[in-house]
Write an enzyme that holds these catalytic residues in place. Structure first.
Site, PDB file in Angstrom:
ATOM      1  N   LYS A 104       0.838  -1.216   0.000  1.00 43.57           N
ATOM      2  CA  LYS A 104       0.000   0.000   0.000  1.00 43.57           C
ATOM      3  C   LYS A 104       0.871   1.264   0.000  1.00 43.57           C
ATOM      4  CE  LYS A 104      -3.439  -2.961   0.641  1.00 43.57           C
ATOM      5  NZ  LYS A 104      -4.311  -3.473  -0.401  1.00 43.57           N
TER       6      LYS A 104
HETATM    7  C1  LIG Z   1      -5.378  -4.489   0.505  1.00 38.09           C
HETATM    8  C2  LIG Z   1      -6.847  -4.339   0.457  1.00 38.09           C
HETATM    9  C3  LIG Z   1      -7.692  -4.873   1.432  1.00 38.09           C
HETATM   10  C4  LIG Z   1      -7.221  -5.814   2.512  1.00 38.09           C
HETATM   11  O1  LIG Z   1      -6.232  -5.318   3.317  1.00 38.09           O
HETATM   12  P1  LIG Z   1      -5.195  -6.329   4.030  1.00 38.09           P
HETATM   13  O2  LIG Z   1      -4.357  -5.423   4.858  1.00 38.09           O
HETATM   14  O3  LIG Z   1      -4.423  -7.011   2.940  1.00 38.09           O
HETATM   15  O4  LIG Z   1      -5.969  -7.287   4.843  1.00 38.09           O
HETATM   16  C5  LIG Z   1      -9.038  -4.582   1.361  1.00 38.09           C
HETATM   17  N1  LIG Z   1      -9.537  -3.825   0.374  1.00 38.09           N
HETATM   18  C6  LIG Z   1      -8.771  -3.331  -0.601  1.00 38.09           C
HETATM   19  C7  LIG Z   1      -9.411  -2.489  -1.654  1.00 38.09           C
HETATM   20  C8  LIG Z   1      -7.397  -3.570  -0.610  1.00 38.09           C
HETATM   21  O5  LIG Z   1      -6.644  -3.075  -1.590  1.00 38.09           O
END
Ligand SMILES: *Cc1c(COP(=O)(O)O)cnc(C)c1O
Length: 407
Positions: free
Chosen positions: A195
Protein backbone atom coordinates in the site's frame (compact mmCIF):
# COMPACT_ATOMS: atom_id res chain seq x y z
CA UNK A 1 12.11 -9.89 -31.57
CA UNK A 2 14.97 -10.68 -29.18
CA UNK A 3 16.29 -7.82 -27.08
CA UNK A 4 19.52 -7.63 -25.17
CA UNK A 5 19.03 -7.54 -21.40
CA UNK A 6 20.28 -3.95 -21.19
CA UNK A 7 17.14 -2.88 -23.04
CA UNK A 8 15.07 -4.29 -20.22
CA UNK A 9 13.72 -1.71 -17.82
CA UNK A 10 14.20 -2.36 -14.12
CA UNK A 11 11.60 -0.71 -11.91
CA UNK A 12 11.50 -0.38 -8.11
CA UNK A 13 9.16 -2.94 -6.53
CA UNK A 14 6.91 -2.38 -3.54
CA UNK A 15 7.62 -5.97 -2.50
CA UNK A 16 11.14 -5.12 -1.33
CA UNK A 17 13.36 -2.20 -0.29
CA UNK A 18 13.74 -0.95 -3.88
CA UNK A 19 10.22 0.46 -3.86
CA UNK A 20 9.62 1.25 -0.20
CA UNK A 21 10.61 4.18 2.01
CA UNK A 22 11.75 2.06 4.95
CA UNK A 23 14.91 3.13 6.75
CA UNK A 24 16.56 4.60 9.82
CA UNK A 25 13.40 6.28 11.11
CA UNK A 26 11.57 2.95 11.30
CA UNK A 27 14.59 1.22 12.86
CA UNK A 28 14.91 3.94 15.52
CA UNK A 29 11.27 3.76 16.66
CA UNK A 30 11.24 -0.02 16.45
CA UNK A 31 14.31 -0.07 18.71
CA UNK A 32 12.56 2.21 21.19
CA UNK A 33 9.53 -0.05 21.24
CA UNK A 34 11.69 -3.09 21.95
CA UNK A 35 13.69 -1.30 24.63
CA UNK A 36 10.47 -0.22 26.35
CA UNK A 37 9.65 -3.89 26.89
CA UNK A 38 5.96 -3.16 26.29
CA UNK A 39 4.88 -4.74 23.04
CA UNK A 40 1.11 -4.70 23.54
CA UNK A 41 -0.83 -1.62 22.52
CA UNK A 42 -3.10 -1.95 25.57
CA UNK A 43 -0.17 -0.65 27.66
CA UNK A 44 2.21 0.97 25.17
CA UNK A 45 2.30 4.37 23.49
CA UNK A 46 3.23 3.79 19.83
CA UNK A 47 -0.12 2.56 18.55
CA UNK A 48 -1.96 5.22 20.59
CA UNK A 49 0.34 7.93 19.18
CA UNK A 50 -0.21 6.70 15.67
CA UNK A 51 -3.98 6.69 16.16
CA UNK A 52 -3.93 10.25 17.47
CA UNK A 53 -1.77 11.50 14.60
CA UNK A 54 -3.71 9.67 11.93
CA UNK A 55 -6.98 11.12 13.26
CA UNK A 56 -5.43 14.58 13.37
CA UNK A 57 -4.14 14.30 9.81
CA UNK A 58 -7.61 13.49 8.51
CA UNK A 59 -9.38 15.86 10.90
CA UNK A 60 -11.52 12.99 12.15
CA UNK A 61 -12.63 12.31 15.75
CA UNK A 62 -11.36 8.75 16.10
CA UNK A 63 -8.80 6.52 14.45
CA UNK A 64 -8.22 2.97 15.69
CA UNK A 65 -5.57 0.51 14.58
CA UNK A 66 -6.23 -3.12 13.73
CA UNK A 67 -4.02 -6.05 12.83
CA UNK A 68 -4.80 -6.02 9.09
CA UNK A 69 -6.82 -4.10 6.53
CA UNK A 70 -9.18 -7.07 6.46
CA UNK A 71 -9.53 -6.81 10.25
CA UNK A 72 -10.24 -3.07 9.94
CA UNK A 73 -13.04 -3.78 7.45
CA UNK A 74 -14.42 -6.57 9.64
CA UNK A 75 -14.39 -4.14 12.56
CA UNK A 76 -16.38 -1.61 10.54
CA UNK A 77 -18.92 -4.25 9.49
CA UNK A 78 -19.29 -5.47 13.06
CA UNK A 79 -20.03 -1.92 14.21
CA UNK A 80 -23.08 -1.97 11.90
CA UNK A 81 -24.21 -5.17 13.69
CA UNK A 82 -26.24 -6.83 10.91
CA UNK A 83 -28.78 -9.62 11.49
CA UNK A 84 -28.02 -12.92 9.70
CA UNK A 85 -28.80 -12.52 6.00
CA UNK A 86 -28.86 -8.73 6.07
CA UNK A 87 -27.25 -7.20 3.01
CA UNK A 88 -24.10 -5.14 2.52
CA UNK A 89 -23.92 -3.57 -0.91
CA UNK A 90 -20.37 -3.75 -2.21
CA UNK A 91 -18.39 -3.93 -5.44
CA UNK A 92 -17.71 -6.76 -7.86
CA UNK A 93 -14.08 -5.67 -8.18
CA UNK A 94 -12.18 -5.50 -4.93
CA UNK A 95 -9.80 -7.36 -2.64
CA UNK A 96 -11.31 -10.51 -1.09
CA UNK A 97 -10.33 -9.06 2.29
CA UNK A 98 -13.17 -6.58 1.87
CA UNK A 99 -15.71 -9.36 1.27
CA UNK A 100 -15.10 -12.36 3.54
CA UNK A 101 -15.60 -10.31 6.74
CA UNK A 102 -19.14 -9.57 5.56
CA UNK A 103 -19.84 -13.31 5.74
CA UNK A 104 -18.04 -13.72 9.06
CA UNK A 105 -20.35 -11.04 10.41
CA UNK A 106 -23.33 -13.11 9.09
CA UNK A 107 -24.36 -10.60 6.42
CA UNK A 108 -24.32 -11.29 2.68
CA UNK A 109 -22.52 -9.23 0.04
CA UNK A 110 -24.71 -7.83 -2.72
CA UNK A 111 -22.69 -6.72 -5.69
CA UNK A 112 -23.17 -3.39 -7.42
CA UNK A 113 -21.85 -3.13 -10.97
CA UNK A 114 -18.96 -0.76 -11.69
CA UNK A 115 -18.13 1.98 -14.17
CA UNK A 116 -16.25 0.30 -17.04
CA UNK A 117 -13.50 2.96 -17.07
CA UNK A 118 -12.78 3.53 -13.37
CA UNK A 119 -14.03 0.15 -12.09
CA UNK A 120 -15.65 2.08 -9.24
CA UNK A 121 -19.24 1.66 -8.06
CA UNK A 122 -21.65 4.53 -8.77
CA UNK A 123 -24.83 5.84 -7.14
CA UNK A 124 -26.80 4.35 -10.06
CA UNK A 125 -25.28 0.89 -9.77
CA UNK A 126 -25.74 0.91 -5.99
CA UNK A 127 -29.35 2.06 -6.21
CA UNK A 128 -30.20 -0.87 -8.50
CA UNK A 129 -29.31 -3.43 -5.82
CA UNK A 130 -30.52 -1.71 -2.66
CA UNK A 131 -33.32 -3.59 -0.90
CA UNK A 132 -35.25 -3.34 2.35
CA UNK A 133 -32.52 -5.53 3.87
CA UNK A 134 -29.57 -3.29 2.92
CA UNK A 135 -27.73 -2.50 6.17
CA UNK A 136 -24.63 -0.80 4.75
CA UNK A 137 -23.02 0.39 1.53
CA UNK A 138 -19.30 -0.29 1.09
CA UNK A 139 -17.52 1.79 -1.52
CA UNK A 140 -13.99 0.91 -2.64
CA UNK A 141 -11.95 3.79 -4.01
CA UNK A 142 -10.19 1.50 -6.45
CA UNK A 143 -6.54 2.19 -7.28
CA UNK A 144 -6.77 5.48 -5.30
CA UNK A 145 -9.38 7.09 -7.56
CA UNK A 146 -12.31 8.36 -5.47
CA UNK A 147 -15.84 7.13 -6.17
CA UNK A 148 -18.37 9.92 -6.82
CA UNK A 149 -19.21 10.39 -3.14
CA UNK A 150 -21.61 13.33 -3.52
CA UNK A 151 -24.20 11.25 -5.36
CA UNK A 152 -23.52 8.14 -3.30
CA UNK A 153 -23.95 9.97 0.02
CA UNK A 154 -27.14 11.63 -1.19
CA UNK A 155 -28.59 8.24 -2.06
CA UNK A 156 -27.41 6.64 1.20
CA UNK A 157 -28.69 9.48 3.39
CA UNK A 158 -32.07 9.46 1.63
CA UNK A 159 -32.42 5.79 2.63
CA UNK A 160 -30.71 6.13 5.99
CA UNK A 161 -28.04 3.54 5.13
CA UNK A 162 -24.52 3.94 6.58
CA UNK A 163 -21.58 4.13 4.18
CA UNK A 164 -18.23 2.44 4.76
CA UNK A 165 -15.32 3.63 2.63
CA UNK A 166 -12.63 1.10 1.77
CA UNK A 167 -9.59 3.37 1.44
CA UNK A 168 -6.96 0.61 1.42
CA UNK A 169 -5.80 1.94 -1.95
CA UNK A 170 -6.68 5.59 -1.41
CA UNK A 171 -4.56 7.18 1.33
CA UNK A 172 -4.86 11.00 1.20
CA UNK A 173 -7.19 10.98 -1.78
CA UNK A 174 -9.68 13.86 -1.74
CA UNK A 175 -13.01 14.89 -3.13
CA UNK A 176 -14.54 18.34 -2.97
CA UNK A 177 -11.82 19.27 -0.47
CA UNK A 178 -12.71 16.41 1.88
CA UNK A 179 -10.39 13.53 2.74
CA UNK A 180 -11.49 10.21 1.37
CA UNK A 181 -12.38 8.03 4.35
CA UNK A 182 -14.09 10.88 6.20
CA UNK A 183 -17.05 11.38 3.86
CA UNK A 184 -18.92 8.20 4.77
CA UNK A 185 -19.62 6.95 8.29
CA UNK A 186 -16.47 4.83 8.61
CA UNK A 187 -13.23 4.78 6.62
CA UNK A 188 -10.92 1.74 6.50
CA UNK A 189 -7.24 1.63 5.54
CA UNK A 190 -4.59 -1.06 5.09
CA UNK A 191 -0.86 -1.01 5.87
CA UNK A 192 -0.13 -4.22 3.99
CA UNK A 193 3.19 -4.58 2.12
CA UNK A 194 2.02 -3.05 -1.15
CA UNK A 195 0.00 0.00 0.00
CA UNK A 196 1.03 3.69 0.03
CA UNK A 197 2.82 3.17 3.37
CA UNK A 198 3.41 -0.17 5.02
CA UNK A 199 4.08 -2.13 8.17
CA UNK A 200 3.90 -5.45 6.32
CA UNK A 201 0.44 -6.04 7.79
CA UNK A 202 -1.85 -3.57 9.53
CA UNK A 203 -5.13 -1.69 9.34
CA UNK A 204 -6.86 1.48 10.50
CA UNK A 205 -10.50 2.51 10.93
CA UNK A 206 -11.63 6.14 11.25
CA UNK A 207 -14.97 7.68 12.18
CA UNK A 208 -16.58 10.87 13.38
CA UNK A 209 -19.41 8.87 14.93
CA UNK A 210 -18.70 8.20 18.64
CA UNK A 211 -21.13 5.27 18.88
CA UNK A 212 -19.59 3.50 15.90
CA UNK A 213 -16.10 4.28 17.19
CA UNK A 214 -16.97 2.84 20.61
CA UNK A 215 -18.29 -0.37 19.06
CA UNK A 216 -15.20 -0.61 16.86
CA UNK A 217 -12.90 -0.14 19.85
CA UNK A 218 -14.71 -2.93 21.66
CA UNK A 219 -14.71 -5.24 18.63
CA UNK A 220 -10.92 -4.94 18.24
CA UNK A 221 -10.55 -5.79 21.95
CA UNK A 222 -12.66 -8.96 22.42
CA UNK A 223 -15.47 -6.57 23.37
CA UNK A 224 -13.87 -6.10 26.78
CA UNK A 225 -15.01 -2.85 28.35
CA UNK A 226 -11.62 -1.38 29.23
CA UNK A 227 -12.01 1.45 31.73
CA UNK A 228 -15.68 0.74 32.46
CA UNK A 229 -16.81 0.50 36.13
CA UNK A 230 -18.01 -3.10 35.67
CA UNK A 231 -16.28 -4.34 32.52
CA UNK A 232 -17.36 -7.55 30.82
CA UNK A 233 -17.05 -9.18 27.38
CA UNK A 234 -20.13 -7.51 25.95
CA UNK A 235 -20.55 -9.37 22.64
CA UNK A 236 -18.85 -11.73 20.15
CA UNK A 237 -15.53 -10.21 19.09
CA UNK A 238 -11.96 -11.25 18.26
CA UNK A 239 -8.61 -9.75 19.27
CA UNK A 240 -7.72 -7.60 16.26
CA UNK A 241 -5.22 -5.35 18.04
CA UNK A 242 -2.12 -3.98 16.38
CA UNK A 243 1.05 -4.59 18.40
CA UNK A 244 3.59 -1.94 19.42
CA UNK A 245 6.29 -3.15 17.01
CA UNK A 246 3.91 -2.52 14.14
CA UNK A 247 2.77 0.73 15.72
CA UNK A 248 6.37 2.00 15.91
CA UNK A 249 6.96 1.32 12.21
CA UNK A 250 3.56 2.82 11.38
CA UNK A 251 4.49 6.05 13.20
CA UNK A 252 7.69 6.39 11.17
CA UNK A 253 5.86 5.56 7.96
CA UNK A 254 3.17 8.15 8.61
CA UNK A 255 5.79 10.90 8.40
CA UNK A 256 6.52 9.72 4.85
CA UNK A 257 2.96 9.37 3.65
CA UNK A 258 2.57 12.83 2.13
CA UNK A 259 5.81 12.40 0.16
CA UNK A 260 4.75 8.98 -1.04
CA UNK A 261 1.41 10.32 -2.22
CA UNK A 262 2.82 13.48 -3.84
CA UNK A 263 5.47 11.56 -5.77
CA UNK A 264 2.92 9.04 -7.00
CA UNK A 265 0.60 11.81 -8.21
CA UNK A 266 3.33 13.87 -9.87
CA UNK A 267 4.71 10.90 -11.78
CA UNK A 268 1.27 9.59 -12.72
CA UNK A 269 0.38 13.01 -14.14
CA UNK A 270 3.62 12.96 -16.11
CA UNK A 271 2.83 9.56 -17.57
CA UNK A 272 -0.72 10.63 -18.47
CA UNK A 273 0.72 13.68 -20.28
CA UNK A 274 3.13 11.56 -22.25
CA UNK A 275 0.43 9.07 -23.29
CA UNK A 276 -2.08 11.72 -24.41
CA UNK A 277 -3.37 11.02 -27.90
CA UNK A 278 -2.06 7.47 -28.11
CA UNK A 279 -4.74 5.64 -30.06
CA UNK A 280 -6.47 2.75 -28.27
CA UNK A 281 -5.20 3.84 -24.85
CA UNK A 282 -7.23 5.72 -22.25
CA UNK A 283 -5.35 7.27 -19.32
CA UNK A 284 -7.03 7.34 -15.86
CA UNK A 285 -10.29 9.29 -15.74
CA UNK A 286 -10.26 11.50 -12.66
CA UNK A 287 -13.22 13.76 -12.00
CA UNK A 288 -12.53 17.49 -11.66
CA UNK A 289 -13.38 17.58 -7.95
CA UNK A 290 -11.16 14.59 -7.08
CA UNK A 291 -7.55 13.89 -6.18
CA UNK A 292 -6.48 10.39 -7.24
CA UNK A 293 -3.48 9.14 -5.23
CA UNK A 294 -2.39 6.31 -7.54
CA UNK A 295 -1.93 3.14 -5.58
CA UNK A 296 -1.63 1.75 -9.08
CA UNK A 297 -1.65 3.40 -12.50
CA UNK A 298 -4.32 1.95 -14.79
CA UNK A 299 -4.95 2.23 -18.49
CA UNK A 300 -8.04 1.17 -20.41
CA UNK A 301 -6.97 -0.56 -23.61
CA UNK A 302 -9.29 -0.74 -26.62
CA UNK A 303 -9.08 -4.25 -28.03
CA UNK A 304 -10.50 -3.01 -31.35
CA UNK A 305 -7.38 -0.89 -31.85
CA UNK A 306 -4.63 -2.73 -29.95
CA UNK A 307 -4.17 -6.34 -31.00
CA UNK A 308 -5.32 -8.65 -28.17
CA UNK A 309 -6.09 -5.56 -26.07
CA UNK A 310 -4.74 -5.33 -22.53
CA UNK A 311 -3.44 -8.91 -22.60
CA UNK A 312 -1.52 -8.31 -25.84
CA UNK A 313 -0.04 -5.07 -24.53
CA UNK A 314 1.00 -6.69 -21.22
CA UNK A 315 2.73 -9.48 -23.11
CA UNK A 316 4.68 -7.08 -25.33
CA UNK A 317 5.65 -4.87 -22.37
CA UNK A 318 6.93 -7.88 -20.49
CA UNK A 319 8.73 -9.66 -23.31
CA UNK A 320 10.31 -6.67 -25.00
CA UNK A 321 10.83 -4.22 -22.16
CA UNK A 322 10.77 -6.28 -18.96
CA UNK A 323 7.82 -4.24 -17.66
CA UNK A 324 5.33 -6.26 -15.66
CA UNK A 325 1.68 -5.27 -15.60
CA UNK A 326 -1.61 -6.94 -14.73
CA UNK A 327 -4.29 -7.17 -17.39
CA UNK A 328 -7.72 -7.61 -15.73
CA UNK A 329 -6.35 -6.65 -12.22
CA UNK A 330 -8.26 -9.58 -10.70
CA UNK A 331 -8.93 -12.47 -13.06
CA UNK A 332 -12.68 -12.54 -12.44
CA UNK A 333 -15.34 -10.63 -10.55
CA UNK A 334 -15.43 -11.48 -6.84
CA UNK A 335 -18.79 -13.26 -7.16
CA UNK A 336 -17.25 -15.86 -9.46
CA UNK A 337 -14.74 -16.94 -6.80
CA UNK A 338 -15.54 -20.32 -5.25
CA UNK A 339 -16.21 -18.99 -1.77
CA UNK A 340 -19.13 -16.93 -3.10
CA UNK A 341 -20.18 -18.90 -6.16
CA UNK A 342 -20.37 -22.19 -4.23
CA UNK A 343 -21.19 -20.58 -0.87
CA UNK A 344 -18.34 -22.30 0.96
CA UNK A 345 -18.61 -20.87 4.44
CA UNK A 346 -19.12 -22.76 7.71
CA UNK A 347 -19.03 -26.55 7.25
CA UNK A 348 -21.72 -27.47 4.77
CA UNK A 349 -24.22 -25.03 6.26
CA UNK A 350 -23.90 -22.31 3.55
CA UNK A 351 -24.64 -19.88 6.39
CA UNK A 352 -25.32 -16.93 6.13
CA UNK A 353 -26.57 -17.42 2.54
CA UNK A 354 -29.28 -19.64 4.08
CA UNK A 355 -30.78 -16.47 5.54
CA UNK A 356 -30.50 -14.34 2.38
CA UNK A 357 -33.06 -13.20 -0.14
CA UNK A 358 -32.51 -15.36 -3.29
CA UNK A 359 -32.19 -12.20 -5.43
CA UNK A 360 -29.25 -11.10 -3.28
CA UNK A 361 -27.23 -14.05 -4.63
CA UNK A 362 -28.09 -13.62 -8.32
CA UNK A 363 -24.73 -13.21 -9.98
CA UNK A 364 -25.95 -13.46 -13.60
CA UNK A 365 -23.31 -11.91 -15.87
CA UNK A 366 -25.91 -9.82 -17.72
CA UNK A 367 -26.41 -7.82 -14.51
CA UNK A 368 -22.74 -6.75 -14.63
CA UNK A 369 -21.93 -5.20 -18.02
CA UNK A 370 -19.56 -2.58 -16.56
CA UNK A 371 -17.69 -5.20 -14.54
CA UNK A 372 -16.96 -7.45 -17.50
CA UNK A 373 -16.17 -4.59 -19.89
CA UNK A 374 -13.90 -3.00 -17.27
CA UNK A 375 -11.98 -6.20 -16.57
CA UNK A 376 -11.58 -6.76 -20.29
CA UNK A 377 -10.00 -3.36 -20.94
CA UNK A 378 -7.99 -2.61 -17.82
CA UNK A 379 -4.20 -2.80 -17.63
CA UNK A 380 -2.78 -2.22 -14.16
CA UNK A 381 0.77 -0.91 -13.92
CA UNK A 382 2.59 -1.29 -10.60
CA UNK A 383 3.38 2.08 -9.09
CA UNK A 384 5.31 3.33 -6.10
CA UNK A 385 7.02 6.35 -4.58
CA UNK A 386 10.52 5.23 -5.58
CA UNK A 387 9.76 5.68 -9.27
CA UNK A 388 11.55 8.63 -10.88
CA UNK A 389 11.02 10.75 -13.97
CA UNK A 390 13.42 8.61 -16.05
CA UNK A 391 11.38 5.53 -15.08
CA UNK A 392 8.24 7.26 -16.28
CA UNK A 393 9.93 8.26 -19.57
CA UNK A 394 10.96 4.64 -20.09
CA UNK A 395 7.45 3.36 -19.30
CA UNK A 396 5.85 5.91 -21.60
CA UNK A 397 8.07 5.07 -24.55
CA UNK A 398 7.69 1.33 -23.94
CA UNK A 399 3.90 1.68 -23.97
CA UNK A 400 3.93 3.92 -27.07
CA UNK A 401 6.26 1.55 -28.96
CA UNK A 402 4.23 -1.50 -27.94
CA UNK A 403 0.90 0.06 -28.87
CA UNK A 404 2.18 1.19 -32.27
CA UNK A 405 3.49 -2.28 -32.91
CA UNK A 406 0.14 -3.85 -31.96
CA UNK A 407 -2.08 -1.38 -33.82
C1 LIG B 1 -5.38 -4.49 0.50
C2 LIG B 1 -6.85 -4.34 0.46
C3 LIG B 1 -7.69 -4.87 1.43
C4 LIG B 1 -7.22 -5.81 2.51
O1 LIG B 1 -6.23 -5.32 3.32
P1 LIG B 1 -5.19 -6.33 4.03
O2 LIG B 1 -4.36 -5.42 4.86
O3 LIG B 1 -4.42 -7.01 2.94
O4 LIG B 1 -5.97 -7.29 4.84
C5 LIG B 1 -9.04 -4.58 1.36
N1 LIG B 1 -9.54 -3.83 0.37
C6 LIG B 1 -8.77 -3.33 -0.60
C7 LIG B 1 -9.41 -2.49 -1.65
C8 LIG B 1 -7.40 -3.57 -0.61
O5 LIG B 1 -6.64 -3.08 -1.59
Amino acid sequence: MIHKTEDMISLPSDQNSSGRMLGDEEIKLLGEAIESGTLTSTKGTFVKDFEARFAEMLGVKRALCASHGTAALHTAYAAIDPEPGDEFVTTSITDMGALTPILYQSAVPVFADVDADTLNVTADSIEKVISERTKAIIVTHLFGNPCEMGEIMELARSKNIPVIEDCAQAFLAKQNGQWIGTIGDIGCFSLQQGKHITTGEGGIVVSNNEDLARRMFLFINKAWGYGDPNPDHYFLAPNYRMNELTGAVALAQLEKLADSVNTRIKLADALSDQLQGLRGVKTPRVSENSIHTYWRYCLNIDGAVVEEGAIGLAKTLREEFGIFSAPRYIQKPAFQCEVLRDQRTFGNSRFPFTHARPEACDYSPELYPGTFAGLESILVLPWNEMYTEPHVDDIASAISDSVRKLS
